[in-house]
Design a protein around this motif. Structure first.
Motif, mmCIF file in Angstrom:
data_model
loop_
_atom_site.group_PDB
_atom_site.id
_atom_site.type_symbol
_atom_site.label_atom_id
_atom_site.label_comp_id
_atom_site.label_asym_id
_atom_site.label_seq_id
_atom_site.Cartn_x
_atom_site.Cartn_y
_atom_site.Cartn_z
ATOM 1 N N SER A 1 0.882 -1.166 0.000
ATOM 2 C CA SER A 1 0.000 0.000 0.000
ATOM 3 C C SER A 1 0.914 1.208 0.000
ATOM 4 O O SER A 1 2.066 1.139 0.441
ATOM 5 N N SER B 1 1.339 4.158 1.556
ATOM 6 C CA SER B 1 1.834 4.971 2.670
ATOM 7 C C SER B 1 3.201 4.560 3.204
ATOM 8 O O SER B 1 4.104 5.396 3.318
ATOM 9 N N ILE C 1 -9.702 6.541 -1.940
ATOM 10 C CA ILE C 1 -9.727 6.885 -0.512
ATOM 11 C C ILE C 1 -10.739 8.004 -0.316
ATOM 12 O O ILE C 1 -10.756 8.982 -1.070
ATOM 13 N N SER D 1 -10.096 6.947 4.780
ATOM 14 C CA SER D 1 -9.467 5.655 4.505
ATOM 15 C C SER D 1 -10.147 4.999 3.317
ATOM 16 O O SER D 1 -11.108 5.523 2.752
ATOM 17 N N ALA E 1 -5.612 4.656 -3.104
ATOM 18 C CA ALA E 1 -4.969 3.511 -2.454
ATOM 19 C C ALA E 1 -4.815 2.407 -3.488
ATOM 20 O O ALA E 1 -5.804 1.992 -4.094
ATOM 21 N N TYR F 1 -3.135 -1.519 -4.243
ATOM 22 C CA TYR F 1 -2.737 -2.717 -3.515
ATOM 23 C C TYR F 1 -2.137 -3.747 -4.465
ATOM 24 O O TYR F 1 -2.621 -3.927 -5.581
#
Length: 322
Positions: free
Chosen positions: A96, A98, A128, A206, A249, A251
């Protein structure tokens, strides 16, 4: 869509790919049980998308694969462990943005984003969002900004990771609006949602809103990136609002540096297989996620460009507090 610039809607960049080494041991891969480390607590989008990969190889390829959770510390615990792991494909993790693109610019971490990992493949992204309780009197972004400006410090919000991309992008937006808010740290998105449901904070930022949105418990206010949400096309995005940072976001899977080519190829093929299954489509729907594929070369280029450009943006905004 340019896969190399995807994610940071207001930031672009360059390409690069670490060398991948073929070894005799890799030819028998996997051969051993595989552990996928999730950098978030159970219950959120990251959890669902980690388990999707483990479940696929376990059920479709008859491989022993499990998920272990390493939440906290800005989602840096899992990458730190993987950076030290043997490059044999036994220990991999969920990527991810961050812990790779923002946290290293804000605090010391025991790894180098550009040197210590092999980036394997990307398979999903989630817009997000900043969201509030369904019954909140705050119905749109203008309401949130007005409340925050008129009531300094009283608008409390949390994210799935401290100093993560969602945290920094939202803080930058509030600064541009001259709104003084209170950020509340949590170990994961599920914890932040629980606090909001209990009335302890006003909002969460989030990618973990899928189940709560489907249950009618929350409403989305604004998206922190550049991509629209198909189900709510009228929601504004940070890019549309011309805020300093806009981010989604994404993944995927990563491992330690110098993973053998056979390991990368194995997971790249497994990822593409998984994305075509009905099971994965169900996971995407539950997580309010969307499919997006990047191979190792494009994934590595995406990390390289966005790490450098986002670092420049963080520094220019005065967030660099190492």
């Amino acid at each position: 869509m340019d896969r190399r610039s995807f994610v940071l809607g207001s930031i672009a960049g360059l390409a690069g790919m670490p060398g991948l080494v073929t070894t005799a041991a890799a030819q028998a891969y996997p051969g051993k049980p595989i552990i996928l480390l999730c950098p978030f607590a159970a219950g959120g989008a990251g959890d669902m998308l980690t388990r999707a990969a483990a479940d696929h190889v376990r059920t479709k390829r008859n491989v022993a694969a499990g998920v272990e959770y390493r939440p906290g510390a800005g989602a840096t615990i899992a990458p730190a462990q993987i950076a030290k792991a043997a490059p044999d494909g036994v220990t991999l993790g969920l990527y991810s943005i961050s812990p790779f693109l923002t946290v290293p610019h804000l605090q010391k971490v025991p790894y180098d984003t550009l040197k210590d990992f092999t980036y394997i493949s990307i398979y999903a992204y989630v817009p997000i969002a900043l969201y509030v309780l369904a019954g909140s009197p705050l119905n749109n972004w203008s309401d949130v900004v007005k409340f925050a400006v008129d009531n300094p410090g009283k608008f409390r919000w949390g994210t799935s990771g401290v100093r993560g991309a969602a945290h920094i992008a939202t803080e930058a937006a509030f600064r541009k609006e001259t709104a003084r808010t209170t950020f509340v740290p949590f170990a994961g998105g599920a914890d932040a949602i629980t606090a909001m449901l209990g009335g302890h904070i006003e909002a969460v930022v989030s990618a973990d809103y899928g189940p709560q949105l489907a249950a009618g418990k929350v409403k989305l206010i604004v998206l922190t990136g550049s991509e629209k949400l198909a189900s709510q096309p009228d929601l504004p995005t940070f890019k549309e609002l011309d805020y300093p940072i806009s981010t989604e976001a994404i993944y995927g899977l990563f491992g330690p540096a110098n993973l053998p080519r056979d390991v990368v190829s194995y997971w790249d093929a497994a990822t593409r297989e998984m994305m075509a299954t009905d099971e994965f489509k169900t996971v995407l729907k539950t997580a309010s996620a969307n499919p997006v594929y990047m191979n190792s070369a494009d994934f590595t280029a995406n990390v390289t460009q966005n790490y450098r450009k986002l670092g420049e943006a963080i520094q220019s905004l005065g967030f660099n507090i190492k």
